[in-house]
Design a protein around this motif. Structure first.
Motif, mmCIF file in Angstrom:
data_model
loop_
_atom_site.group_PDB
_atom_site.id
_atom_site.type_symbol
_atom_site.label_atom_id
_atom_site.label_comp_id
_atom_site.label_asym_id
_atom_site.label_seq_id
_atom_site.Cartn_x
_atom_site.Cartn_y
_atom_site.Cartn_z
ATOM 1 N N LEU A 1 0.755 -1.379 0.161
ATOM 2 C CA LEU A 1 0.219 -0.177 0.087
ATOM 3 C C LEU A 1 0.949 1.282 -0.095
ATOM 4 O O LEU A 1 0.592 2.266 -0.811
ATOM 5 C CB LEU A 1 -0.933 -0.298 1.168
ATOM 6 C CG LEU A 1 -1.891 1.002 1.059
ATOM 7 C CD1 LEU A 1 -3.090 1.078 0.058
ATOM 8 C CD2 LEU A 1 -2.678 1.089 2.698
ATOM 9 N N ILE A 2 1.764 1.270 0.838
ATOM 10 C CA ILE A 2 2.822 2.329 0.832
ATOM 11 C C ILE A 2 3.561 2.681 -0.717
ATOM 12 O O ILE A 2 3.738 3.850 -1.066
ATOM 13 C CB ILE A 2 3.895 2.263 2.060
ATOM 14 C CG1 ILE A 2 3.078 2.369 3.531
ATOM 15 C CG2 ILE A 2 4.800 3.229 1.958
ATOM 16 C CD1 ILE A 2 3.839 1.937 4.725
ATOM 17 N N LEU A 3 4.015 1.536 -1.092
ATOM 18 C CA LEU A 3 4.895 1.349 -2.215
ATOM 19 C C LEU A 3 3.777 2.110 -3.394
ATOM 20 O O LEU A 3 4.080 2.975 -4.046
ATOM 21 C CB LEU A 3 5.147 0.142 -2.652
ATOM 22 C CG LEU A 3 5.749 0.178 -3.996
ATOM 23 C CD1 LEU A 3 7.330 0.569 -4.106
ATOM 24 C CD2 LEU A 3 6.010 -1.405 -4.521
ATOM 25 N N PHE A 4 2.688 1.568 -3.494
ATOM 26 C CA PHE A 4 1.817 1.977 -4.494
ATOM 27 C C PHE A 4 1.410 3.250 -4.198
ATOM 28 O O PHE A 4 1.147 4.063 -5.312
ATOM 29 C CB PHE A 4 0.511 1.087 -4.481
ATOM 30 C CG PHE A 4 -0.712 1.364 -5.510
ATOM 31 C CD1 PHE A 4 -0.396 0.725 -6.771
ATOM 32 C CD2 PHE A 4 -1.456 2.271 -5.118
ATOM 33 C CE1 PHE A 4 -1.312 1.230 -7.922
ATOM 34 C CE2 PHE A 4 -2.515 2.503 -6.263
ATOM 35 C CZ PHE A 4 -2.478 2.062 -7.338
ATOM 36 N N GLY A 5 0.932 3.811 -3.087
ATOM 37 C CA GLY A 5 0.671 5.243 -2.835
ATOM 38 C C GLY A 5 1.796 6.149 -3.230
ATOM 39 O O GLY A 5 1.458 6.967 -3.887
ATOM 40 N N ALA A 6 2.991 5.751 -2.783
ATOM 41 C CA ALA A 6 4.030 6.640 -3.118
ATOM 42 C C ALA A 6 4.166 6.815 -4.729
ATOM 43 O O ALA A 6 4.625 7.879 -5.077
ATOM 44 C CB ALA A 6 5.304 6.063 -2.654
ATOM 45 N N VAL A 7 4.351 5.451 -5.405
ATOM 46 C CA VAL A 7 4.185 5.772 -6.881
ATOM 47 C C VAL A 7 3.362 6.526 -7.544
ATOM 48 O O VAL A 7 3.784 7.288 -8.500
ATOM 49 C CB VAL A 7 4.037 4.128 -7.473
ATOM 50 C CG1 VAL A 7 4.144 4.187 -9.062
ATOM 51 C CG2 VAL A 7 5.388 3.199 -6.942
ATOM 52 N N LEU B 1 -2.505 8.002 3.276
ATOM 53 C CA LEU B 1 -1.077 7.551 3.733
ATOM 54 C C LEU B 1 -0.633 8.222 4.914
ATOM 55 O O LEU B 1 0.078 7.408 5.568
ATOM 56 C CB LEU B 1 -0.312 8.062 2.574
ATOM 57 C CG LEU B 1 1.031 7.754 2.288
ATOM 58 C CD1 LEU B 1 1.318 6.093 2.397
ATOM 59 C CD2 LEU B 1 1.993 8.328 1.267
ATOM 60 N N THR B 2 -0.993 9.660 5.245
ATOM 61 C CA THR B 2 -0.576 10.151 6.323
ATOM 62 C C THR B 2 -1.105 9.302 7.670
ATOM 63 O O THR B 2 -0.645 9.070 8.713
ATOM 64 C CB THR B 2 -1.031 11.526 6.374
ATOM 65 O OG1 THR B 2 -0.696 12.224 5.420
ATOM 66 C CG2 THR B 2 -0.849 12.401 7.643
ATOM 67 N N GLY B 3 -2.599 8.934 7.551
ATOM 68 C CA GLY B 3 -3.214 8.172 8.605
ATOM 69 C C GLY B 3 -2.723 6.841 8.841
ATOM 70 O O GLY B 3 -2.551 6.419 10.135
ATOM 71 N N LEU B 4 -2.042 6.294 7.757
ATOM 72 C CA LEU B 4 -1.456 5.092 8.090
ATOM 73 C C LEU B 4 -0.041 5.118 8.807
ATOM 74 O O LEU B 4 0.096 4.156 9.488
ATOM 75 C CB LEU B 4 -1.114 4.180 6.752
ATOM 76 C CG LEU B 4 -0.410 3.086 6.523
ATOM 77 C CD1 LEU B 4 -1.424 1.833 7.159
ATOM 78 C CD2 LEU B 4 0.141 2.717 5.263
ATOM 79 N N LEU B 5 0.566 6.325 8.495
ATOM 80 C CA LEU B 5 1.632 6.479 9.136
ATOM 81 C C LEU B 5 1.789 7.172 10.637
ATOM 82 O O LEU B 5 2.952 7.351 10.966
ATOM 83 C CB LEU B 5 2.822 7.236 8.292
ATOM 84 C CG LEU B 5 3.160 6.592 6.745
ATOM 85 C CD1 LEU B 5 3.940 7.343 5.923
ATOM 86 C CD2 LEU B 5 3.423 5.171 6.916
ATOM 87 N N LEU B 6 0.624 7.601 11.022
ATOM 88 C CA LEU B 6 0.635 8.291 12.247
ATOM 89 C C LEU B 6 1.107 7.510 13.389
ATOM 90 O O LEU B 6 0.767 6.283 13.134
ATOM 91 C CB LEU B 6 -0.953 8.847 12.443
ATOM 92 C CG LEU B 6 -0.908 10.199 11.588
ATOM 93 C CD1 LEU B 6 -2.697 10.522 11.863
ATOM 94 C CD2 LEU B 6 -0.276 11.298 12.210
ATOM 95 N N PRO B 7 1.683 8.027 14.384
ATOM 96 C CA PRO B 7 2.013 7.039 15.554
ATOM 97 C C PRO B 7 0.626 6.237 16.167
ATOM 98 O O PRO B 7 -0.362 6.806 15.992
ATOM 99 C CB PRO B 7 2.435 8.216 16.597
ATOM 100 C CG PRO B 7 3.082 9.216 15.815
ATOM 101 C CD PRO B 7 2.048 9.104 14.379
#
Length: 280
Positions: free
Chosen positions: A94-100, A130-136
């Protein structure tokens, strides 16, 4: 029938893309192989298979690709491997695809493309996901792993953008893969003290390079001329979902609420951008 062939080729390619995430995660989480060795074996086996496909097709045995594109491909492959030491399969995909997709959309805006209100809403929704996924939080992915995967995604976007109009796709990809081999060897030499290899890890790396990368890319390039560019972008929205489901079913990884909500936001937002382009 042509339509059946298109569907079959596209489905096989998408399974191959998701398989890359599954094989990498399985190798780095469940075998003794280190990330640098996995990267090197993957790139070497992919180069061999792609070169063989070029030869069998009757193409030139040399030429194609550039060192700059090969560097972007190497950064993607290395970042992908080191990130999957820490990330679950679905989260990583998901992170890879979102970044691409975010990188390629940002490039389009920089080049002067204009977005509709719906497309801006989609882009903001994807960034929020993506921000929500990476939040602490308890279920947040490790930040260092996430940053490595974002770097891999940006590198893959650069590689994809540089590949447009670069010539015969299979020939160019084979040339780029071959150029990554000395880079991978250098990485392994730098990290020689951390080298760890076992038969299972090598097997997964060979499958990833030869099958899901080499053959998978060849299948994808066979399908691309038969479908619209917007359709190609849209169907790739399924790759993170396929990877996440594979991780849950095959690797017993958890499917968290955060991942589900982030997936809906990121993939839904990108779908709005892509489908709005298709409609206009």
């Amino acid at each position: 029938m042509p339509y059946t062939r298109v569907v079959l080729l596209t489905l096989l390619a998408l399974i191959a893309f998701a398989g890359n995430s599954l094989l990498c995660r399985a190798a780095l989480a469940h075998t003794q192989i280190d990330a640098a060795s996995f990267t090197g074996i993957r790139l070497l086996s992919g180069a061999v298979v792609l070169w063989a496909l070029v030869v069998l097709r009757g193409g030139k045995r040399s030429g194609g690709g550039t060192w700059l594109s090969a560097l972007a491909l190497f950064v993607y492959a290395a970042g992908f491997s080191f990130a999957y030491i820490q990330l679950n399969t679905g989260v990583g995909a998901l992170i890879l695809f979102g970044a691409v997709q975010t990188s390629m959309i940002a490039y389009g805006l920089w080049r002067g493309e204009r977005f509709t209100l719906l497309q801006w809403a989609g882009l903001l929704l994807a960034c929020a996901g993506l921000t929500g996924l990476l939040l602490p939080g308890l279920s947040a992915p490790p930040l260092s792993g996430a940053m490595l995967m974002i770097a891999a995604g940006v590198a893959w976007a650069v590689y994809s953008l540089r590949g447009k109009g670069a010539g015969d796709p299979l020939q160019v990809t084979a040339g780029n893969f071959i150029r990554t081999v000395p880079m991978a060897l250098l990485l392994s030499l730098v990290l020689l003290s951390r080298v760890s290899v076992d038969s299972s890890g090598v097997y997964f790396a060979l499958l990833s390079g030869a099958l899901t990368s080499g053959v998978g890319y060849a299948i994808w390039y066979s399908a691309l001329p038969l479908i619209k560019a917007t359709t190609a972008a849209t169907v790739q929205l399924s790759v993170p979902l396929l990877a996440a489901l594979g991780g849950v079913l095959l690797l017993q990884e958890p499917l968290t609420l955060r991942l589900l909500l982030a997936s809906l936001a990121i993939l839904g937002g990108i779908a709005l951008v892509v489908l709005a382009v298709k409609r206009t």
